[in-house]
Write a protein that holds these residues in place. Structure first.
Motif, PDB file in Angstrom:
ATOM      1  N   TYR A  24      23.383  80.652  13.353  1.00 34.37           N
ATOM      2  CA  TYR A  24      24.513  80.376  14.239  1.00 34.37           C
ATOM      3  C   TYR A  24      25.717  79.963  13.405  1.00 34.37           C
ATOM      4  O   TYR A  24      25.599  79.231  12.433  1.00 34.37           O
ATOM      5  CB  TYR A  24      24.119  79.249  15.205  1.00 34.37           C
ATOM      6  N   TYR A  42      25.371  83.773  18.063  1.00 34.82           N
ATOM      7  CA  TYR A  42      24.001  83.326  18.293  1.00 34.82           C
ATOM      8  C   TYR A  42      23.161  83.660  17.069  1.00 34.82           C
ATOM      9  O   TYR A  42      23.407  84.663  16.406  1.00 34.82           O
ATOM     10  CB  TYR A  42      23.395  84.013  19.522  1.00 34.82           C
ATOM     11  N   LYS A  81      20.444  77.895  19.709  1.00 38.40           N
ATOM     12  CA  LYS A  81      21.470  77.995  18.675  1.00 38.40           C
ATOM     13  C   LYS A  81      20.956  77.612  17.296  1.00 38.40           C
ATOM     14  O   LYS A  81      21.654  77.773  16.307  1.00 38.40           O
ATOM     15  CB  LYS A  81      22.678  77.142  19.049  1.00 38.40           C
TER      16      LYS A  81
END
Length: 200
Positions: free
Chosen positions: A127, A133, A173
């Motif tokens: 991330y 993402y 994340k």
């Protein structure tokens, strides 16, 4: 008649050559393929360091370590990563090679290992740094130390937003969590497939 045969021959050649240049679309979702529903004996696993095909030079080691933790948390007897690494250094074996039967025999006879797991990391995008993402793409194989045959192969593909529920809720994340979720999913699939000892 001769001209007709020549035209047909040229059409076949053209068709074959066009087929050979069509790119093969890579699957964008993971899967687990079980080759043999066999009993893993002894019921002990060794996870070798994964081959690294990404910029992060430690990605292979990080991924293998998280998979180690996932197997342990599922109650599987797993050889300590450092013991595996020391053995590989002592036997001059590197994870970039195919596993020779002699090394599998050594794992079986000296560490009581029934299943050797190897793999490679093909995508590792944490991330941040341009990635909204985290994203992973990992190829994994399980090899029986008794037969030297492949028991299963798995293609793990996940992005952090695969687990989205509403808006950003459920989005993963953390790269570590994403790999851990992926490894838990792999363990569940292997257990459902009935590979003895991994299902217990």
């Amino acid at each position: 008649m001769r001209n007709f045969k020549a035209v047909v021959f040229m059409l076949i050649i053209g068709l074959l050559s066009s087929c050979s240049t069509v790119p093969v679309k890579e699957s964008d979702s993971g899967y687990v393929r079980i080759f043999r529903k066999e009993k893993i004996s002894p019921c002990k696993v060794a996870i070798l360091p994964f081959k690294n095909e990404v910029k992060d030079e430690n990605a292979g080691e990080k991924v293998a370590l998280i998979f180690y933790s996932a197997f342990v948390s599922n109650g599987i007897d797993v050889v300590l990563p450092q013991d595996v690494k020391n053995l590989m250094v002592g036997r001059h074996f590197f994870p970039y090679q195919s596993i020779p039967q002699a090394f599998l025999d050594f794992l079986r006879n000296n560490l009581g290992v029934g299943l050797a797991i190897t793999g490679k990391v093909m995508t590792y995008k944490p991330y941040g740094g341009g990635s909204r993402y985290p994203e992973v793409r990992i190829w994994i194989e399980g090899i029986s130390t008794r037969t030297g045959r492949r028991v299963f192969s798995a293609y793990v593909v996940h992005r952090g937003d695969d687990f989205r529920k509403v808006l950003e809720f459920g989005v993963v994340k953390s790269m570590t969590k994403l790999i851990f979720v992926s490894s838990d999913e792999l363990m569940k699939n292997l257990q459902e497939a009935g590979i003895k000892c991994l299902e217990e």
